[in-house]
Design a protein around this motif. Structure first.
Motif, short mmCIF file in Angstrom:
data_model
loop_
_atom_site.label_atom_id
_atom_site.label_comp_id
_atom_site.label_asym_id
_atom_site.label_seq_id
_atom_site.Cartn_x
_atom_site.Cartn_y
_atom_site.Cartn_z
N MET A 68 102.01 19.20 40.86
CA MET A 68 102.41 18.63 42.27
C MET A 68 102.83 19.88 42.97
O MET A 68 103.81 20.71 42.70
N THR A 69 102.13 20.10 44.40
CA THR A 69 102.62 21.01 45.24
C THR A 69 103.75 20.81 45.88
O THR A 69 104.01 19.79 46.54
N ALA A 70 104.61 21.84 46.20
CA ALA A 70 106.00 21.42 46.84
C ALA A 70 105.57 21.28 48.27
O ALA A 70 104.67 22.15 48.73
N LYS A 71 106.46 20.53 48.90
CA LYS A 71 106.19 20.25 50.39
C LYS A 71 107.02 21.24 51.24
O LYS A 71 108.15 21.61 50.75
N LYS A 72 106.30 21.98 52.35
CA LYS A 72 107.12 22.83 53.02
C LYS A 72 108.14 22.23 54.10
O LYS A 72 107.60 20.92 54.44
N PRO A 73 109.09 22.66 54.50
CA PRO A 73 110.08 22.03 55.05
C PRO A 73 109.63 22.33 56.69
O PRO A 73 108.84 23.01 56.97
N SER A 74 109.79 21.44 57.53
CA SER A 74 109.49 21.42 58.94
C SER A 74 110.59 22.31 59.53
O SER A 74 110.35 22.75 60.76
N PHE A 75 111.86 22.46 58.92
CA PHE A 75 112.72 23.09 59.76
C PHE A 75 113.77 23.25 58.47
O PHE A 75 114.40 22.29 57.51
N GLU A 76 114.43 24.54 58.53
CA GLU A 76 115.45 24.87 57.51
C GLU A 76 116.37 26.00 58.08
O GLU A 76 115.45 26.82 58.64
N VAL A 77 117.55 25.78 57.76
CA VAL A 77 118.43 27.22 58.16
C VAL A 77 118.84 27.77 56.60
O VAL A 77 118.90 26.94 55.82
N TYR A 78 119.05 28.99 56.62
CA TYR A 78 119.38 29.82 55.55
C TYR A 78 120.50 30.84 55.98
O TYR A 78 120.58 31.10 57.13
N ARG A 79 121.11 30.94 54.79
CA ARG A 79 122.45 31.93 55.30
C ARG A 79 122.34 33.00 54.17
O ARG A 79 122.48 32.84 52.98
N ALA A 80 122.46 34.31 54.76
CA ALA A 80 122.65 35.24 54.16
C ALA A 80 123.49 35.13 52.85
O ALA A 80 123.35 35.83 51.80
N ALA A 81 124.85 34.71 53.08
CA ALA A 81 125.68 34.73 52.17
C ALA A 81 125.49 33.79 51.28
O ALA A 81 126.22 34.16 50.01
N ASP A 82 124.66 33.05 51.26
CA ASP A 82 124.25 31.99 50.15
C ASP A 82 122.92 32.62 49.43
O ASP A 82 122.42 31.99 48.37
N ALA A 83 122.49 33.88 49.80
CA ALA A 83 121.17 34.49 48.98
C ALA A 83 121.52 35.04 47.61
O ALA A 83 122.57 35.88 47.43
N PRO A 84 120.64 34.47 46.72
CA PRO A 84 120.78 34.75 45.26
C PRO A 84 120.23 36.09 45.04
O PRO A 84 119.20 36.52 45.94
N PRO A 85 120.66 36.93 44.21
CA PRO A 85 120.13 38.34 43.79
C PRO A 85 118.59 37.88 43.09
O PRO A 85 118.76 37.00 42.49
N TYR A 86 117.84 39.03 43.28
CA TYR A 86 116.56 38.61 42.67
C TYR A 86 116.85 38.26 41.07
O TYR A 86 116.07 37.45 40.72
N SER A 87 117.77 38.88 40.46
CA SER A 87 118.02 38.59 39.18
C SER A 87 118.38 37.20 38.81
O SER A 87 117.99 36.76 37.73
N GLU A 88 118.59 36.54 39.70
CA GLU A 88 119.08 34.87 39.54
C GLU A 88 117.97 33.99 39.93
O GLU A 88 118.14 33.05 39.86
N THR A 89 116.69 34.62 40.20
CA THR A 89 115.61 33.75 40.61
C THR A 89 114.47 34.04 39.96
O THR A 89 114.48 34.83 39.04
#
Length: 172
Positions: free
Chosen positions: A1-22
């Motif tokens: 199943m393909t994930a659905k694109k959000p129609s609106f979303e806020v992101y915060r730099a403070a919550d961004a995970p390091p690549y090593s955790e993704t």
């Protein structure tokens, strides 16, 4: 199943995970020479010379923040997605081009590239046409990786206490 694109979303730099955790970036085409080179570069302190975080991701699109410290020897590589880069602060040298804040560059799918951060390092935003992509290192000789490791050995002493270019700009 393909994930659905959000129609609106806020992101915060403070919550961004390091690549090593993704799991957004995979490595492909790893030969024994490349694997040995990565191991040697890591042992020499490659992880001390950069900070890379995933700011946002949705099906077919991602946004990454990267800080590379001064002179970081970024190995020649490519991705299986188109990438658009925007320089937030600092500078870099891409071939014969010197780029600074507000400049950027586009790299198409599977096009090998590298750049060298300037004396203050560089902070970039990386926009990709994929939420998951690969990185393929193009240097497949021991001599190539010797040069990367030597570059790390040379540049790493200057990284101690180095501040992000955005922090330096704010202090002026």
């Amino acid at each position: 199943m393909t994930a659905k694109k959000p129609s609106f979303e806020v992101y915060r730099a403070a919550d961004a995970p390091p690549y090593s955790e993704t799991s957004c970036m995979e490595y492909s085409g790893i030969t024994p020479v490349i694997e040995d080179g990565i191991v040697r570069a890591t042992a020499e302190g490659a992880d001390d010379g950069n900070e890379v975080k995933l700011l946002f991701s949705m099906p077919g699109m991602s946004l990454t923040y990267a800080w590379f410290k001064s002179g970081f020897p970024l190995p020649l590589h490519s991705h299986n997605a188109d990438c658009l880069y925007y320089i937030i602060a600092g500078s870099l040298k891409l071939g014969t081009e010197e780029l600074g804040p507000g400049d950027g560059f586009y790299v198409g799918t599977d096009v090998p590239y590298t750049y060298k951060p300037g004396p203050e390092g560089v902070e970039v935003l990386e926009f990709r046409t994929a939420d998951a992509f690969d990185i393929r290192f193009r240097g497949n000789t021991t001599a190539f990786w010797d040069k990367i490791v030597d570059g790390l050995r040379k540049e790493k002493p200057g990284w101690e206490g180095q501040r992000k270019p955005t922090e330096l700009a704010g202090a002026k």
